[in-house]
Design a protein around this motif. Structure first.
Motif, PDB file in Angstrom:
ATOM      1  N   GLN A 195      37.723  77.768  55.517  1.00  0.00           N
ATOM      2  CA  GLN A 195      38.989  78.298  56.424  1.00  0.00           C
ATOM      3  C   GLN A 195      39.662  76.912  56.684  1.00  0.00           C
ATOM      4  O   GLN A 195      39.449  75.631  56.859  1.00  0.00           O
ATOM      5  N   GLU A 196      40.918  77.062  56.968  1.00  0.00           N
ATOM      6  CA  GLU A 196      41.954  75.775  57.290  1.00  0.00           C
ATOM      7  C   GLU A 196      43.004  76.312  58.216  1.00  0.00           C
ATOM      8  O   GLU A 196      43.531  77.398  58.203  1.00  0.00           O
ATOM      9  N   LEU A 197      43.132  75.577  59.147  1.00  0.00           N
ATOM     10  CA  LEU A 197      44.312  75.813  60.259  1.00  0.00           C
ATOM     11  C   LEU A 197      45.057  74.738  60.183  1.00  0.00           C
ATOM     12  O   LEU A 197      44.818  73.325  59.903  1.00  0.00           O
ATOM     13  N   LEU A 198      46.523  74.899  60.267  1.00  0.00           N
ATOM     14  CA  LEU A 198      47.641  73.865  60.292  1.00  0.00           C
ATOM     15  C   LEU A 198      48.725  74.313  61.353  1.00  0.00           C
ATOM     16  O   LEU A 198      48.857  75.620  61.476  1.00  0.00           O
ATOM     17  N   LEU A 199      49.343  73.544  61.778  1.00  0.00           N
ATOM     18  CA  LEU A 199      50.299  73.767  62.689  1.00  0.00           C
ATOM     19  C   LEU A 199      51.679  73.201  62.299  1.00  0.00           C
ATOM     20  O   LEU A 199      51.813  71.742  61.800  1.00  0.00           O
ATOM     21  N   LEU A 200      52.803  73.944  61.904  1.00  0.00           N
ATOM     22  CA  LEU A 200      53.989  73.585  61.581  1.00  0.00           C
ATOM     23  C   LEU A 200      55.246  73.390  62.718  1.00  0.00           C
ATOM     24  O   LEU A 200      55.009  74.061  63.739  1.00  0.00           O
ATOM     25  N   GLY A 201      56.017  72.662  62.714  1.00  0.00           N
ATOM     26  CA  GLY A 201      57.023  72.318  63.766  1.00  0.00           C
ATOM     27  C   GLY A 201      58.041  73.177  63.438  1.00  0.00           C
ATOM     28  O   GLY A 201      58.107  74.196  62.733  1.00  0.00           O
ATOM     29  N   ALA A 208      50.208  69.231  62.427  1.00  0.00           N
ATOM     30  CA  ALA A 208      48.724  68.979  62.351  1.00  0.00           C
ATOM     31  C   ALA A 208      48.003  69.667  61.279  1.00  0.00           C
ATOM     32  O   ALA A 208      48.053  70.838  61.027  1.00  0.00           O
ATOM     33  N   ILE A 209      47.604  68.894  60.279  1.00  0.00           N
ATOM     34  CA  ILE A 209      47.060  69.229  58.958  1.00  0.00           C
ATOM     35  C   ILE A 209      45.745  68.261  58.769  1.00  0.00           C
ATOM     36  O   ILE A 209      45.960  67.228  59.041  1.00  0.00           O
ATOM     37  N   ASN A 210      44.915  68.940  58.058  1.00  0.00           N
ATOM     38  CA  ASN A 210      43.718  67.979  57.623  1.00  0.00           C
ATOM     39  C   ASN A 210      43.901  67.114  56.399  1.00  0.00           C
ATOM     40  O   ASN A 210      42.847  66.536  55.933  1.00  0.00           O
ATOM     41  N   VAL A 211      45.001  67.144  55.867  1.00  0.00           N
ATOM     42  CA  VAL A 211      45.360  66.428  54.555  1.00  0.00           C
ATOM     43  C   VAL A 211      46.454  65.365  55.046  1.00  0.00           C
ATOM     44  O   VAL A 211      47.910  65.796  55.010  1.00  0.00           O
ATOM     45  N   PRO A 212      46.227  64.297  55.541  1.00  0.00           N
ATOM     46  CA  PRO A 212      47.215  63.314  56.289  1.00  0.00           C
ATOM     47  C   PRO A 212      48.487  63.120  55.365  1.00  0.00           C
ATOM     48  O   PRO A 212      49.597  63.041  55.804  1.00  0.00           O
ATOM     49  N   GLU A 213      48.474  62.914  54.053  1.00  0.00           N
ATOM     50  CA  GLU A 213      49.445  62.469  53.106  1.00  0.00           C
ATOM     51  C   GLU A 213      50.388  64.008  53.102  1.00  0.00           C
ATOM     52  O   GLU A 213      51.532  63.463  52.510  1.00  0.00           O
ATOM     53  N   LYS A 214      50.105  64.859  53.687  1.00  0.00           N
ATOM     54  CA  LYS A 214      51.083  66.180  53.440  1.00  0.00           C
ATOM     55  C   LYS A 214      51.758  66.259  54.823  1.00  0.00           C
ATOM     56  O   LYS A 214      52.432  67.213  54.973  1.00  0.00           O
ATOM     57  N   TYR A 215      51.340  65.410  55.907  1.00  0.00           N
ATOM     58  CA  TYR A 215      52.032  65.465  57.067  1.00  0.00           C
ATOM     59  C   TYR A 215      53.685  65.319  56.888  1.00  0.00           C
ATOM     60  O   TYR A 215      53.816  64.317  56.017  1.00  0.00           O
ATOM     61  N   LEU A 220      57.726  75.178  52.191  1.00  0.00           N
ATOM     62  CA  LEU A 220      58.444  75.419  50.845  1.00  0.00           C
ATOM     63  C   LEU A 220      57.722  74.232  50.001  1.00  0.00           C
ATOM     64  O   LEU A 220      57.112  74.512  48.910  1.00  0.00           O
ATOM     65  N   GLU A 221      57.590  73.028  50.383  1.00  0.00           N
ATOM     66  CA  GLU A 221      56.888  71.967  49.573  1.00  0.00           C
ATOM     67  C   GLU A 221      55.552  72.186  49.512  1.00  0.00           C
ATOM     68  O   GLU A 221      54.744  71.956  48.518  1.00  0.00           O
ATOM     69  N   LEU A 222      54.815  72.496  50.743  1.00  0.00           N
ATOM     70  CA  LEU A 222      53.249  72.741  50.930  1.00  0.00           C
ATOM     71  C   LEU A 222      52.893  73.910  49.798  1.00  0.00           C
ATOM     72  O   LEU A 222      51.932  74.070  49.393  1.00  0.00           O
ATOM     73  N   SER A 223      53.806  74.853  49.673  1.00  0.00           N
ATOM     74  CA  SER A 223      53.298  76.075  48.940  1.00  0.00           C
ATOM     75  C   SER A 223      54.118  76.228  47.438  1.00  0.00           C
ATOM     76  O   SER A 223      53.738  76.914  46.820  1.00  0.00           O
ATOM     77  N   GLN A 224      54.425  75.104  46.841  1.00  0.00           N
ATOM     78  CA  GLN A 224      55.224  75.122  45.809  1.00  0.00           C
ATOM     79  C   GLN A 224      54.057  75.441  44.499  1.00  0.00           C
ATOM     80  O   GLN A 224      54.322  76.217  43.628  1.00  0.00           O
TER      81      GLN A 224
END
Length: 521
Positions: A195-201, A208-215, A220-224
């Motif tokens: 399970q993964e939770l993330l917060l978009l602005g 808020a994301i568990n992969v710091p480099e994706k902050y 669209l960039e995350l889902s490419q």
């Protein structure tokens, strides 16, 4: 003609189709168990996705709403509106609130946007978008995550509420929530590795994301790298901007994901929850393997029982084969068939069909012949099936030995065979101490009852062993047959039911299925 032609070899070959069916059934069971596990996985995926999303959304909105309510209360307080109290004193009091209420910081701004601490001004925020929006609308503002604080590195969310004087903005009070606090909230509600939770602005950027480099990367960039089912990434982005909750499925490297997102009230944030079906199935794998193991053991037990059953039938077949072979020898080894002892031939062919101890036919032969006997009854006459049980056989065997028990069984068999011949019947040994008797050609039920009473009396006997008298008693359950169309299995079941009734109520008697009371001999 050899034994192999009749015996074990042919029976073994007949077992092969059963093995094929068992293998087919086994594969089918494994397939169904796999489908059930996959279906269960989808249910878990949906349940945990929805629960985590609802729980986290509730906590985030509670934190934001409480902060707005607190700041609104402080901004309306005369203490913070008073020109007679310095901004440094007000800032010192806000520091106390910040420590007690777990805020990263709480500050007060004057109408020009200057930020005050207890030591004086530290910066001017008039150029910040949220301060300009606050001054323009006079309404509370909630920012996305950004770096702030004395170190200029720590990321936080700022909630600002205007101080109004005569309806005009005269500064504001803001509180900052640390990004670490939001991370802890998300991690707390992520109950499993799949399970993964993330917060978009407000601009769909990851906060808020568990992969710091994706902050900071946009949706669209995350889902490419992902493949979307029945939807496009651009359409999802439009739903995020429109603050429209939605659920969709995507796949990445053959891993199916269920994605659900919802807006956070009073903010520009969007909360995402993703559940990886592939990782979820890995957690269900031990459960599936256990089901496979139990199914395998079940099939093995079934095969062994089937094999045992067939072997038991094979022994009967072997006995018949041996009888036929001996019959052939008797007929063909002598050139003069007239000299053949036909009584011996009848005895040989009878092996495997009768019980060696009591002389009655076996249960299998009885069951096969009973329907024909029922079909042959004359309408208007009465026939009956009698289930007979030796009441105290176990006690006799345990106390006096099995030889004495065998004598009791022989006596019962002898009596029942007498009535079999007298009433055109059929008698078989049904089990260890159970016999089943079919009687026909009886003119009425009254005559039948007289016969049953007589049988019960005859079955009650005594065995004399070393000057000791052993009493043998039998119980009997009866069902009546009046039509050639009666079902043999149903009649046997009724007689068995009546036998059970007699054994439980009054041993040594009989009961007819149609009766409402016991009838004693």
């Amino acid at each position: 003609m050899t034994k192999e032609n009749y015996g074990r070899k042919d029976v073994d070959l007949s077992f092969k189709p059963i093995i094929k069916y068992i293998i087919f059934f086994y594969i089918l069971v494994l397939f169904l168990e796999t489908l059930i596990t996959i279906g269960y996985g989808f249910r878990v995926m949906q349940k945990e996705n929805d629960f985590a999303l609802a729980s986290t959304k509730s906590q985030l909105e509670y934190r934001v709403d409480n902060s707005i309510a607190l700041l609104t209360s402080l901004a309306g307080n005369a203490y913070y509106k008073s020109p007679n109290i310095s901004y440094e004193e007000k800032a010192a009091q806000l520091n106390v609130y910040a420590k007690n209420l777990n805020y990263f910081m709480m500050r007060i701004l004057d109408k020009d946007g200057n930020v005050y601490t207890e030591k004086g001004t530290t910066a001017n925020l008039s150029s910040r978008e949220y301060i300009q929006a606050l001054n323009k609308t006079g309404k509370p503002q909630v920012t996305d995550a950004f770096a702030a604080g004395s170190d200029g590195i720590t990321k936080n969310f700022t909630i600002a509420v205007p101080i109004l004087q005569n309806g005009k903005v005269d500064g504001c009070i803001f509180a900052s929530i640390s990004l670490d606090e939001v991370h802890e909230m998300l991690n707390y509600n992520t109950s499993s590795s799949y399970q993964e939770l993330l917060l978009l602005g407000s601009k769909t950027q990851a906060m808020a994301i568990n992969v710091p480099e994706k902050y900071g990367k946009t949706f669209l960039e995350l889902s490419q790298p992902e493949f979307f089912f029945n939807v496009q990434a651009k359409g999802i982005e439009e739903s995020i901007y429109a603050k429209k909750p939605e659920t969709y499925f995507s796949a990445r490297t053959f891993d199916l994901k269920r994605n659900t997102f919802t807006p956070i009230k009073n903010t520009g944030w969007t909360l995402f929850c993703r559940v990886s079906f592939g990782k979820l199935l890995l957690t269900l794998l031990p459960r599936l393997l256990l089901m496979f193991l139990l199914s395998t053991l079940g099939c093995i037990v079934f095969v062994l029982l089937a094999k045992k059953f067939i072997n038991s039938r094979r022994e009967t077949v072997d006995m018949l084969v041996e009888s036929v072979q001996e019959l052939e020898k008797k007929i063909y080894q002598n050139e003069k068939p007239d000299n053949v002892d036909f009584k011996e031939i009848i005895s040989l062919t009878n092996k495997g069909l009768t019980d060696g101890l009591t002389g009655v036919i076996t249960r299998t032969v009885f069951s096969n012949q009973l329907p024909n006997k029922i079909n042959a009854i004359t309408p208007g006459e009465v026939a009956a099936i009698c289930f007979v049980d030796v009441d105290n056989l176990k006690m006799i065997n345990d106390t006096y030995g099995h030889n004495t028990g065998d004598i009791a069984l022989k006596n019962v068999g002898y009596v029942l065979r007498e009535y079999e011949k007298k009433y055109d019947g059929l008698v078989g040994r049904y089990g260890g101490d159970e016999f089943i008797l079919f009687l026909s050609g009886i003119l009425s039920t009254d005559i039948l009852e007289d016969i049953l009473s007589e049988i019960i009396a005859r079955l009650h006997s005594e065995i004399h062993i070393n000057e000791e008298v052993i009493s043998v008693r039998c119980s009997m359950g009866v069902s009546i047959c009046t039509s050639p169309e009666d079902n043999s299995e149903d009649l046997v079941r009724k007689a068995d039911k009546m036998l059970y009734y007699v054994k439980q109520t009054k041993k040594g008697s009989y009961k007819i299925f149609e009766d409402t009371t016991d009838t004693n001999s």
